[in-house]
Design a protein around this motif. Structure first.
Motif, PDB file in Angstrom:
ATOM      1  N   ARG A  52      42.471  38.095  31.282  1.00 50.03           N
ATOM      2  CA  ARG A  52      41.180  38.754  31.484  1.00 50.03           C
ATOM      3  C   ARG A  52      41.085  39.355  32.879  1.00 50.03           C
ATOM      4  N   ALA A  53      41.600  38.654  33.884  1.00 47.36           N
ATOM      5  CA  ALA A  53      41.580  39.172  35.260  1.00 47.36           C
ATOM      6  C   ALA A  53      42.402  40.450  35.355  1.00 47.36           C
ATOM      7  N   GLU A 111      35.319  33.530  37.047  1.00 46.24           N
ATOM      8  CA  GLU A 111      35.190  33.602  35.586  1.00 46.24           C
ATOM      9  C   GLU A 111      34.157  32.583  35.100  1.00 46.24           C
ATOM     10  N   HIS A 152      40.441  43.269  33.854  1.00 48.44           N
ATOM     11  CA  HIS A 152      39.375  43.717  34.763  1.00 48.44           C
ATOM     12  C   HIS A 152      39.930  44.652  35.831  1.00 48.44           C
ATOM     13  N   LYS A 200      42.559  33.354  31.304  1.00 51.61           N
ATOM     14  CA  LYS A 200      41.898  33.809  32.526  1.00 51.61           C
ATOM     15  C   LYS A 200      42.743  34.844  33.258  1.00 51.61           C
ATOM     16  N   MET A 256      39.786  35.051  38.581  1.00 50.78           N
ATOM     17  CA  MET A 256      39.859  33.821  37.780  1.00 50.78           C
ATOM     18  C   MET A 256      38.848  32.788  38.284  1.00 50.78           C
ATOM     19  N   ASP A 310      33.372  31.889  31.789  1.00 45.69           N
ATOM     20  CA  ASP A 310      33.714  31.230  30.528  1.00 45.69           C
ATOM     21  C   ASP A 310      34.660  30.065  30.801  1.00 45.69           C
TER      22      ASP A 310
END
Length: 251
Positions: free
Chosen positions: A231-232, A218, A235, A228, A215, A220
Motif C-alpha cells: 500500500r505504501a 497506516e 501511495h 502495508k 507504513m 488499517d
C-alpha cells in the motif's frame, strides 16, 4: 430573590459549560498530538539516519573509509589515454565498472557500491584477483587500492549483516523492521565511514524512509507487513508529492 437565584444558576451552568469545553479541547489536543509507538520510533530513527547523510561528496572525492596512508592523501596520477580506456571497456565489463577523478581517487556513488556488490557476489577469490589485476590497466594505482579496500570492507559488512540479521529470521512487526533498518545503517557507518556510507546508501535509505513513514501512519491495523509495504508503494506511485514525507523535521 427568585430573579437573583435564576441569574446565579444561569451563571453557574455557563461556567460549567466553559469548563467542559476547555477540558474537551485539551483532551482533543492531547489525543491529536499523541503518536503511535511505531510513528514515534520512526521519527527517532529517521532523525538519526538523516543526520549522518552528508550533503556533499568528500573533498575531491577522497575516500575517508580507507585506513592506509595512500588512501588518505593521494598524489595526482596521470589517467590512461581515452582511446585506450575505450578499447579496454569494449572488451570486458570490468574495465568500465569504476572511474577515478582528476586526483586519482575513486569516484564514489551508488553505482560504485552496486559494482562492488556485483564483484563480490559473482566471483571466486581467484576470479576477483584476476579482475583486480585488469583494473590496473584503466585505474590509477590509488583508485585501484581503494577498490580493493572497499571490497574487503563490503565482505566484512555483509558477513556481519548476516550474523546480526539472519535471512531466515524476518521481522514480525513494523517496530522490528524499523529497528533492523537502523541497525543496518549503523553497520554501514561502522564499516565504511559516514562519507562513503552516505555516497553508497543515502538515496536507498531515503526511499526506505519514505516507505517506513507511510507504513507507520497506516490506519488499517488488520494489514500484514507485506500489505502495508504494498500500500505504501502504491501511495508513492499515485501521489509523488509524498516522496518528501519521510523527513520528520520538514516544514
Amino acid at each position: 430573590m427568585l430573579i437573583e437565584k435564576a441569574s446565579f444558576m444561569k451563571g453557574k451552568w455557563i461556567w460549567l459549560l466553559l469548563v467542559v469545553l476547555v477540558a474537551g479541547g485539551a483532551a482533543g489536543y492531547l489525543t491529536r498530538d499523541r503518536e503511535s509507538p511505531p510513528l514515534a520510533q520512526y521519527r527517532s530513527v529517521a532523525r538519526h539516519v538523516l543526520s549522518t547523510h552528508t550533503k556533499h561528496q568528500p573533498p575531491e572525492n577522497r575516500i575517508t573509509a580507507c585506513s592506509s596512508a595512500d588512501c588518505k592523501a593521494v598524489a595526482a596520477v596521470l589517467q590512461p589515454e581515452a582511446k585506450e580506456k575505450k578499447e579496454a571497456a569494449e572488451k570486458e565489463e570490468i574495465y568500465a565498472m569504476f572511474s577515478a577523478d582528476a586526483h586519482g581517487n575513486l569516484v564514489l556513488n551508488e553505482k560504485t557500491r552496486l559494482n562492488i556488490e556485483k564483484l563480490c557476489a559473482l566471483n571466486t577469490p581467484d576470479e576477483l584477483a584476476e579482475k583486480m589485476q585488469k583494473l590496473s590497466k584503466v585505474l590509477p594505482d590509488s583508485a585501484q587500492r581503494q577498490v580493493a579496500n572497499l571490497l574487503d570492507y563490503f565482505v566484512n559488512y555483509t558477513r556481519n549483516v548476516k550474523i546480526s540479521y539472519p535471512p531466515d529470521e524476518q521481522p514480525a512487526t513494523l517496530e522490528e523492521v524499523i529497528e533492523r533498518f537502523k541497525g543496518m545503517h549503523d553497520l554501514r557507518l561502522a564499516y565504511f565511514g559516514a562519507d562513503v556510507a552516505s555516497a553508497f546508501y543515502a538515496e536507498e535509505e531515503k526511499q526506505s524512509l519514505q516507505l517506513l513513514y507511510l507504513m507507520a501512519i497506516e490506519k488499517d491495523e488488520e494489514l500484514s507487513l507485506d500489505q502495508k509495504v504494498e500500500r505504501a508503494q502504491q501511495h508513492l506511485q499515485t501521489h509523488p508529492e509524498l516522496a518528501a514525507a519521510y523527513d520528520p523535521d520538514r516544514k
